[in-house]
Design a protein around this motif. Structure first.
Motif, PDB file in Angstrom:
ATOM      1  N   LYS A   2     -48.630  -3.649 -28.832  1.00 37.14           N
ATOM      2  CA  LYS A   2     -48.980  -2.518 -29.680  1.00 37.14           C
ATOM      3  C   LYS A   2     -48.871  -2.969 -31.128  1.00 37.14           C
ATOM      4  O   LYS A   2     -47.992  -3.764 -31.478  1.00 37.14           O
ATOM      5  N   GLU A   3     -49.774  -2.466 -31.964  1.00 40.53           N
ATOM      6  CA  GLU A   3     -49.753  -2.832 -33.375  1.00 40.53           C
ATOM      7  C   GLU A   3     -50.132  -1.611 -34.198  1.00 40.53           C
ATOM      8  O   GLU A   3     -50.985  -0.822 -33.784  1.00 40.53           O
ATOM      9  N   PHE A   4     -49.498  -1.456 -35.338  1.00 38.61           N
ATOM     10  CA  PHE A   4     -49.864  -0.382 -36.256  1.00 38.61           C
ATOM     11  C   PHE A   4     -49.669  -0.866 -37.684  1.00 38.61           C
ATOM     12  O   PHE A   4     -48.900  -1.783 -37.944  1.00 38.61           O
ATOM     13  N   THR A   5     -50.401  -0.245 -38.593  1.00 40.32           N
ATOM     14  CA  THR A   5     -50.326  -0.587 -40.015  1.00 40.32           C
ATOM     15  C   THR A   5     -50.036   0.681 -40.804  1.00 40.32           C
ATOM     16  O   THR A   5     -50.618   1.729 -40.549  1.00 40.32           O
ATOM     17  N   ILE A   6     -49.116   0.547 -41.751  1.00 44.07           N
ATOM     18  CA  ILE A   6     -48.753   1.663 -42.625  1.00 44.07           C
ATOM     19  C   ILE A   6     -49.053   1.248 -44.059  1.00 44.07           C
ATOM     20  O   ILE A   6     -48.640   0.171 -44.499  1.00 44.07           O
ATOM     21  N   ASN A   7     -49.776   2.092 -44.760  1.00 42.25           N
ATOM     22  CA  ASN A   7     -50.083   1.820 -46.166  1.00 42.25           C
ATOM     23  C   ASN A   7     -48.910   2.221 -47.046  1.00 42.25           C
ATOM     24  O   ASN A   7     -48.303   3.267 -46.837  1.00 42.25           O
ATOM     25  N   ILE A   8     -48.626   1.384 -48.022  1.00 41.15           N
ATOM     26  CA  ILE A   8     -47.589   1.677 -48.998  1.00 41.15           C
ATOM     27  C   ILE A   8     -48.282   2.302 -50.207  1.00 41.15           C
ATOM     28  O   ILE A   8     -49.164   1.689 -50.793  1.00 41.15           O
ATOM     29  N   ARG A  57     -42.669 -10.938 -49.479  1.00 43.77           N
ATOM     30  CA  ARG A  57     -42.876 -10.484 -50.861  1.00 43.77           C
ATOM     31  C   ARG A  57     -43.179  -8.997 -50.889  1.00 43.77           C
ATOM     32  O   ARG A  57     -44.316  -8.574 -50.767  1.00 43.77           O
ATOM     33  N   TYR A  58     -42.155  -8.195 -51.057  1.00 40.24           N
ATOM     34  CA  TYR A  58     -42.309  -6.745 -51.048  1.00 40.24           C
ATOM     35  C   TYR A  58     -42.955  -6.225 -52.319  1.00 40.24           C
ATOM     36  O   TYR A  58     -43.644  -5.221 -52.301  1.00 40.24           O
ATOM     37  N   ASP A  59     -42.739  -6.909 -53.429  1.00 38.44           N
ATOM     38  CA  ASP A  59     -43.235  -6.426 -54.717  1.00 38.44           C
ATOM     39  C   ASP A  59     -44.753  -6.461 -54.827  1.00 38.44           C
ATOM     40  O   ASP A  59     -45.323  -5.771 -55.650  1.00 38.44           O
ATOM     41  N   ALA A  60     -45.413  -7.246 -54.001  1.00 41.67           N
ATOM     42  CA  ALA A  60     -46.863  -7.365 -54.095  1.00 41.67           C
ATOM     43  C   ALA A  60     -47.557  -6.814 -52.849  1.00 41.67           C
ATOM     44  O   ALA A  60     -48.679  -7.169 -52.555  1.00 41.67           O
ATOM     45  N   SER A  61     -46.892  -5.943 -52.126  1.00 42.72           N
ATOM     46  CA  SER A  61     -47.425  -5.471 -50.853  1.00 42.72           C
ATOM     47  C   SER A  61     -48.018  -4.079 -50.953  1.00 42.72           C
ATOM     48  O   SER A  61     -47.514  -3.226 -51.667  1.00 42.72           O
ATOM     49  N   ASP A  62     -49.099  -3.872 -50.192  1.00 45.47           N
ATOM     50  CA  ASP A  62     -49.657  -2.533 -50.119  1.00 45.47           C
ATOM     51  C   ASP A  62     -49.810  -2.051 -48.683  1.00 45.47           C
ATOM     52  O   ASP A  62     -50.269  -0.946 -48.440  1.00 45.47           O
ATOM     53  N   GLU A  63     -49.416  -2.882 -47.708  1.00 37.63           N
ATOM     54  CA  GLU A  63     -49.404  -2.430 -46.332  1.00 37.63           C
ATOM     55  C   GLU A  63     -48.413  -3.228 -45.498  1.00 37.63           C
ATOM     56  O   GLU A  63     -48.116  -4.380 -45.787  1.00 37.63           O
ATOM     57  N   ILE A  64     -47.894  -2.550 -44.488  1.00 39.59           N
ATOM     58  CA  ILE A  64     -46.954  -3.142 -43.549  1.00 39.59           C
ATOM     59  C   ILE A  64     -47.603  -3.069 -42.169  1.00 39.59           C
ATOM     60  O   ILE A  64     -48.021  -1.994 -41.741  1.00 39.59           O
ATOM     61  N   THR A  65     -47.700  -4.210 -41.490  1.00 37.98           N
ATOM     62  CA  THR A  65     -48.231  -4.233 -40.131  1.00 37.98           C
ATOM     63  C   THR A  65     -47.109  -4.612 -39.182  1.00 37.98           C
ATOM     64  O   THR A  65     -46.373  -5.564 -39.440  1.00 37.98           O
ATOM     65  N   VAL A  66     -46.979  -3.841 -38.119  1.00 35.71           N
ATOM     66  CA  VAL A  66     -45.924  -4.062 -37.127  1.00 35.71           C
ATOM     67  C   VAL A  66     -46.577  -4.334 -35.780  1.00 35.71           C
ATOM     68  O   VAL A  66     -47.511  -3.639 -35.377  1.00 35.71           O
ATOM     69  N   GLN A  67     -46.047  -5.331 -35.107  1.00 38.55           N
ATOM     70  CA  GLN A  67     -46.527  -5.733 -33.784  1.00 38.55           C
ATOM     71  C   GLN A  67     -45.339  -5.652 -32.824  1.00 38.55           C
ATOM     72  O   GLN A  67     -44.276  -6.198 -33.122  1.00 38.55           O
ATOM     73  N   ILE A  68     -45.520  -4.963 -31.700  1.00 34.38           N
ATOM     74  CA  ILE A  68     -44.442  -4.803 -30.728  1.00 34.38           C
ATOM     75  C   ILE A  68     -44.937  -5.266 -29.368  1.00 34.38           C
ATOM     76  O   ILE A  68     -46.002  -4.839 -28.904  1.00 34.38           O
ATOM     77  N   ILE A  69     -44.148  -6.146 -28.750  1.00 37.46           N
ATOM     78  CA  ILE A  69     -44.502  -6.714 -27.450  1.00 37.46           C
ATOM     79  C   ILE A  69     -43.298  -6.560 -26.526  1.00 37.46           C
ATOM     80  O   ILE A  69     -42.191  -6.971 -26.878  1.00 37.46           O
ATOM     81  N   GLY A  70     -43.518  -5.974 -25.359  1.00 37.16           N
ATOM     82  CA  GLY A  70     -42.419  -5.863 -24.407  1.00 37.16           C
ATOM     83  C   GLY A  70     -42.638  -4.749 -23.412  1.00 37.16           C
ATOM     84  O   GLY A  70     -43.611  -3.999 -23.481  1.00 37.16           O
ATOM     85  N   GLU A  71     -41.700  -4.631 -22.498  1.00 42.34           N
ATOM     86  CA  GLU A  71     -41.847  -3.669 -21.404  1.00 42.34           C
ATOM     87  C   GLU A  71     -41.810  -2.216 -21.870  1.00 42.34           C
ATOM     88  O   GLU A  71     -42.355  -1.340 -21.219  1.00 42.34           O
ATOM     89  N   ASN A  72     -41.200  -1.951 -23.003  1.00 41.45           N
ATOM     90  CA  ASN A  72     -41.123  -0.583 -23.538  1.00 41.45           C
ATOM     91  C   ASN A  72     -41.949  -0.421 -24.808  1.00 41.45           C
ATOM     92  O   ASN A  72     -41.645   0.428 -25.647  1.00 41.45           O
ATOM     93  N   GLU A  73     -43.007  -1.212 -24.953  1.00 46.64           N
ATOM     94  CA  GLU A  73     -43.745  -1.248 -26.224  1.00 46.64           C
ATOM     95  C   GLU A  73     -44.362   0.098 -26.608  1.00 46.64           C
ATOM     96  O   GLU A  73     -44.435   0.419 -27.785  1.00 46.64           O
ATOM     97  N   ASN A  74     -44.794   0.899 -25.653  1.00 51.99           N
ATOM     98  CA  ASN A  74     -45.377   2.205 -26.005  1.00 51.99           C
ATOM     99  C   ASN A  74     -44.334   3.101 -26.657  1.00 51.99           C
ATOM    100  O   ASN A  74     -44.575   3.689 -27.703  1.00 51.99           O
ATOM    101  N   TYR A  75     -43.186   3.212 -26.028  1.00 54.14           N
ATOM    102  CA  TYR A  75     -42.092   4.016 -26.566  1.00 54.14           C
ATOM    103  C   TYR A  75     -41.616   3.450 -27.905  1.00 54.14           C
ATOM    104  O   TYR A  75     -41.464   4.178 -28.886  1.00 54.14           O
ATOM    105  N   SER A  76     -41.387   2.145 -27.925  1.00 62.17           N
ATOM    106  CA  SER A  76     -40.866   1.503 -29.136  1.00 62.17           C
ATOM    107  C   SER A  76     -41.832   1.637 -30.300  1.00 62.17           C
ATOM    108  O   SER A  76     -41.423   1.917 -31.425  1.00 62.17           O
TER     109      SER A  76
END
Length: 95
Positions: A2-8, A57-76
């Motif tokens: 599962k992967e999602f991106t959040i805009n800062i 480098r947090y100071d130059a970021s405008d989005e965070i992408t998270v990738q989750i892999i595992g048996e509980n990835e939907n919940y997590s």
């Protein structure tokens, strides 16, 4: 996987150590899943590693992408996405 991106929102300044500490604490609670984070187009780092997260480098970021892999990835993924959104909103309130 599962992967999602959040805009800062523009102008939001995320604290390197503060953000990293909060993310490691939350990510570590998902013991059966691998959780990786990247900012903009950087390499993914392990969200359970404080050293990996503070290297980003947090100071130059405008989005965070998270990738989750595992048996509980939907919940997590669902819960971790809410957590990251709340964390970014918290930094937005302090700017």
């Amino acid at each position: 996987m599962k992967e999602f991106t959040i805009n800062i929102p523009q102008g939001v300044k995320i604290s390197n150590l503060g953000f990293a500490t909060s993310v490691v604490e939350k990510a570590s609670s998902y013991t059966s899943d691998d959780i990786n984070i990247k900012l903009n187009n950087s390499q993914y780092v392990n969200a359970k590693s404080i050293l990996g997260l503070i290297s980003l480098r947090y100071d130059a970021s405008d989005e965070i992408t998270v990738q989750i892999i595992g048996e509980n990835e939907n919940y997590s993924a669902s819960n971790f996405e809410r957590f990251i959104k709340k964390l970014v909103a918290l930094y937005d309130e302090h700017n």
